[in-house]
Design a protein around this motif. Structure first.
Motif, short mmCIF file in Angstrom:
data_model
loop_
_atom_site.label_atom_id
_atom_site.label_comp_id
_atom_site.label_asym_id
_atom_site.label_seq_id
_atom_site.Cartn_x
_atom_site.Cartn_y
_atom_site.Cartn_z
N TRP A 43 -49.41 -18.69 -39.34
CA TRP A 43 -50.68 -18.13 -39.80
C TRP A 43 -51.19 -18.82 -41.06
N VAL A 74 -52.94 -21.87 -39.86
CA VAL A 74 -54.28 -21.54 -39.39
C VAL A 74 -55.25 -21.52 -40.57
N LEU A 94 -55.11 -23.54 -32.22
CA LEU A 94 -54.35 -23.93 -31.03
C LEU A 94 -54.95 -23.33 -29.77
N ARG A 143 -52.82 -19.04 -22.56
CA ARG A 143 -52.11 -17.88 -23.11
C ARG A 143 -53.00 -17.14 -24.09
N PHE A 167 -54.49 -12.93 -25.18
CA PHE A 167 -53.90 -11.59 -25.24
C PHE A 167 -54.27 -10.86 -23.96
N ASP A 200 -53.91 -7.93 -22.50
CA ASP A 200 -54.41 -6.56 -22.38
C ASP A 200 -55.70 -6.31 -23.15
N LEU A 201 -56.21 -7.35 -23.77
CA LEU A 201 -57.44 -7.16 -24.54
C LEU A 201 -58.62 -7.79 -23.80
N ASP A 246 -62.68 -9.10 -27.43
CA ASP A 246 -61.67 -8.88 -28.46
C ASP A 246 -60.83 -10.13 -28.68
N ARG A 279 -62.94 -12.34 -30.81
CA ARG A 279 -62.99 -11.84 -32.19
C ARG A 279 -61.69 -12.18 -32.93
N LEU A 280 -60.58 -12.03 -32.22
CA LEU A 280 -59.30 -12.32 -32.84
C LEU A 280 -59.18 -13.79 -33.21
N GLY A 317 -61.43 -15.42 -34.45
CA GLY A 317 -62.10 -15.51 -35.74
C GLY A 317 -61.50 -14.58 -36.77
N TYR A 318 -60.24 -14.23 -36.56
CA TYR A 318 -59.56 -13.27 -37.41
C TYR A 318 -59.75 -13.52 -38.90
N LEU A 319 -59.72 -14.80 -39.29
CA LEU A 319 -59.80 -15.12 -40.72
C LEU A 319 -61.24 -15.39 -41.17
N ILE A 347 -68.25 -14.82 -37.12
CA ILE A 347 -67.76 -14.38 -35.81
C ILE A 347 -68.93 -14.21 -34.85
N ARG A 357 -61.44 -19.07 -27.96
CA ARG A 357 -60.74 -18.36 -29.03
C ARG A 357 -60.35 -19.31 -30.15
N TRP A 405 -59.61 -3.87 -38.13
CA TRP A 405 -58.89 -5.12 -37.98
C TRP A 405 -57.38 -4.89 -38.05
N MET A 460 -56.31 -3.91 -34.77
CA MET A 460 -56.38 -5.08 -33.90
C MET A 460 -55.18 -5.99 -34.16
N LEU A 506 -48.55 -7.32 -28.49
CA LEU A 506 -48.73 -8.05 -27.23
C LEU A 506 -48.04 -9.40 -27.23
N ASP A 507 -48.08 -10.12 -28.33
CA ASP A 507 -47.56 -11.49 -28.34
C ASP A 507 -47.48 -11.97 -29.80
N ALA A 533 -49.54 -14.94 -34.54
CA ALA A 533 -49.40 -15.86 -35.67
C ALA A 533 -50.35 -17.03 -35.53
N ALA A 534 -50.57 -17.47 -34.29
CA ALA A 534 -51.40 -18.65 -34.08
C ALA A 534 -52.90 -18.37 -34.21
N VAL A 535 -53.30 -17.10 -34.27
CA VAL A 535 -54.71 -16.84 -34.60
C VAL A 535 -54.85 -16.47 -36.08
N GLY A 536 -53.74 -16.51 -36.81
CA GLY A 536 -53.83 -16.29 -38.24
C GLY A 536 -53.34 -14.94 -38.71
N VAL A 537 -52.77 -14.14 -37.80
CA VAL A 537 -52.25 -12.82 -38.21
C VAL A 537 -50.89 -13.01 -38.87
N SER A 538 -50.76 -12.50 -40.08
CA SER A 538 -49.48 -12.56 -40.78
C SER A 538 -48.59 -11.47 -40.20
#
Ligand SMILES: Nc1ncnc2c1ncn2[C@@H]1O[C@H](COP(=O)(O)OP(=O)(O)OP(=O)(O)O)[C@@H](O)[C@H]1O
Ligand SMILES: [Mg+2]
Lengths: 233, 294
Positions: free
Chosen positions: A71, A74, A80, A86, A88, A90-91, A95, A98-99, A101-103, A109, A146, B156, B159, B166-167, B172-177
């Motif tokens: 992270w 990122v 990536l 690959r 998510f 179930d989303l 969503d 949006r994820l 663009g999490y940061l 976004i 994404r 968020w 989220m 889920l994974d 981590a690869a979308v920037g979630v710590s």
């Protein structure tokens, strides 16, 4: 911008990469070509931080990023598109985007989502659909979308052509050309040498975990070994 | 309302809170815990000791129970950064045993005799042990827990919990710590359970180590899974049914842990999403009925 130096990666006793060195410059698109099991995904995962190398260095914008968590990478400007679309599962499509663009701030976004829908209109039609019910190709598009939402400086792409019909492969690769014009650097690993070589500046050939060949697109397209192994003679 | 019904309603409210708080950790962030009763206990003991032994008011005890249990949760969540899934289940179970052993063998916690003479809360000079005011207090807190859950599911943070569930790698690869959100989930979940512990302690007036054992953790997890893990309605309904039934049916009371265990196995086999989970048989039927009706 990205420098991979003498990278060695092993899974237990099995070594997957041997002294791999490569670089991607600002605003450059580079491909790494290789057959199944060559170590392409391993390379991408090491750059993203999913896999820790045994030795060697990975530098981004002049600094080693080896000690950084995924992270944090990122945050530095890596994004990536993972193998096999690959996302998510179930989303919803929305969503997932949006994820990506999490940061990013809310405004970015919204803007980027519009851009992604422009590139892949099918995603807009299916914005409420749960990602696991998308077709393989749609999922690949979502995975690319994404990654774009993160506004990366360097986009890492793991075999995006897999499972896409030829017209979509062309479409996706043309998106890459467009991204480059906007100043995004690209590192793409692929089996599809034919299409990849059309959009990149340089390429490396990876065999059994080793870089065996590198050069500009023209050089590789002319190389008899590449023609024989990857371009169908 | 008779005292009996009132006290059942208080218990149900406390266990609804426990189920909802575990649901934040397990249903939202995907960290399966078999040690939730430990947090329930830490809250109960914090509040009990502060009020019975150190003369603090109920409100101070209640607030500190939430705070201290939340902090303990953050610390006890640290192993989740190193181990995943199956091992985490074992670790949380171990934590539960250790916490109960501390209650039992450390004098400060009153040993096997527990803590007694826990004062009742008072508000505006009016003291209330049981009765309607206490029932209201318990359910206001349950509603607050529901509110926190609902709020999380809209933000968020919620989220980010989803992505961790889920994974983790993709998160981590979308920037979630990832570690940060695991710790958040543990802290929030524990804090809310700590408040429930305080409400329990001041309702009963005494606390004993045996209330907070591993079996109770199983019971709470059963409620979450029986109702529908990850939803808001599921843990509430699960806790109401599984807590009220044994209280009202004597013969069920004696076998309640058997019941919880059996339900857990059956649900896993036939309705892993729970009674009211998103794709469950009953929920699908209910939605269809409702749509026809409207
Ligand atoms: N987690 C793992 N554990 C053990 N070995 C692994 C692991 N991941 C990959 N390998 C091995 O490392 C080698 C390189 O794998 P990698 O996934 O990098 O190949 P690839 O070039 O991406 O192949 P493909 O085109 O099939 O995706 C393979 O021999 C593979 O079996
Ligand atoms: Mg691969």
């Amino acid at each position: 911008m990205l420098e991979v130096q003498q990278l060695n990666v092993a899974y237990g006793h099995i070594q997957a990469l041997f002294d791999v060195s490569l670089s991607v410059n600002e605003q450059e698109a580079v491909a790494v070509l290789g057959a199944n099991g060559a170590g392409k995904s391993t390379l991408i995962k090491s750059i993203m931080g999913w896999v820790q190398p045994a030795s060697g260095d990975i530098r981004f914008e002049g600094e080693s990023i080896l000690h950084l968590q995924p992270w944090e990478r990122v945050r530095r400007g890596l994004a990536l598109t993972p193998e096999g679309g690959r996302v998510f599962p179930d989303l919803s499509v929305e969503d997932n985007l949006r994820l990506g663009g999490y940061l990013q701030p809310e405004e970015a976004i919204r803007e980027d989502m519009a851009t992604v829908f422009e590139l892949f209109p099918v995603l807009e039609e299916r914005r409420k659909q749960i990602a696991k019910t998308l077709s393989g190709g749609e999922r690949q598009m979502l995975a690319i979308g994404r990654a774009l939402m993160a506004r990366p400086k360097l986009l890492l792409i793991d075999e995006v052509s897999m499972g896409l019909m030829p017209i979509l492969v062309k479409r996706v690769f043309s998106v890459f050309s467009e991204l480059r014009r906007r100043g995004v650097s690209i590192l793409l690993v692929e089996q599809n040498a034919f299409e990849s070589l059309k959009v990149v500046d340089r390429a490396y050939v990876l065999e059994n975990g080793r870089i065996v060949l590198s050069g500009t697109t023209e050089e590789l397209q002319a190389d008899p070994r590449v023609r024989a192994a990857y371009l169908g003679g | 309302m008779s005292d009996y019904v009132l006290s059942v309603a208080v218990f149900v409210g406390i266990w609804v809170t426990l189920a909802l708080s575990l649901n934040i950790l397990t249903g939202f962030a995907g960290q399966v815990s078999l040690g939730h009763a430990a947090f329930f206990g830490i809250g109960a003991y914090t509040s009990a000791i502060l009020t019975a032994n150190y003369g603090q008011s109920f409100w101070t005890g209640f607030a500190l129970a939430i705070l201290i249990t939340g902090m303990t949760g953050a610390v006890l969540g640290l192993p989740s950064l190193r181990v995943r899934h199956d091992f985490l289940v074992l670790v949380t179970m171990g934590v539960n045993f250790v916490v109960v052993a501390l209650f039992k063998y450390v004098d400060f916690f009153g040993g096997a005799m527990g803590i007694v003479n826990i004062p009742a809360p008072s508000l505006f000079g009016h003291t209330f042990r049981g009765g309607a005011p206490y029932l209201i207090l318990v359910w206001v807190y349950a509603l607050a827990t529901l509110g926190v859950s609902w709020y999380l599911s809209k933000t968020w943070t919620g989220m980010a919990f989803n992505t961790v569930r889920l994974d983790e790698d993709a998160a981590a690869a979308v920037g979630v710590s990832v570690p940060r959100f695991k710790i958040y989930a543990f802290a929030i979940s524990a804090a809310l359970a700590g408040g429930a512990g305080s409400l329990y302690a001041h309702f009963i007036g005494s606390v004993f180590p045996d209330t907070f054992v591993f079996l109770e953790s199983i019971a709470i997890l059963s409620m979450v899974i029986f109702g529908g893990v990850g939803t808001l309605r599921g843990p509430i309904v699960g806790a109401i049914i599984l807590k009220a039934a044994p209280e009202m049916l004597r013969f069920v009371q004696d076998y309640r842990f058997t019941l919880y265990g059996a339900l857990l196995v059956l649900m896993m086999l036939f309705q892993p999403m729970g009674l009211l989970g998103d794709d469950s048989w009953l929920w699908t039927k209910l939605q269809r009925l409702f749509r026809k009706g409207s």
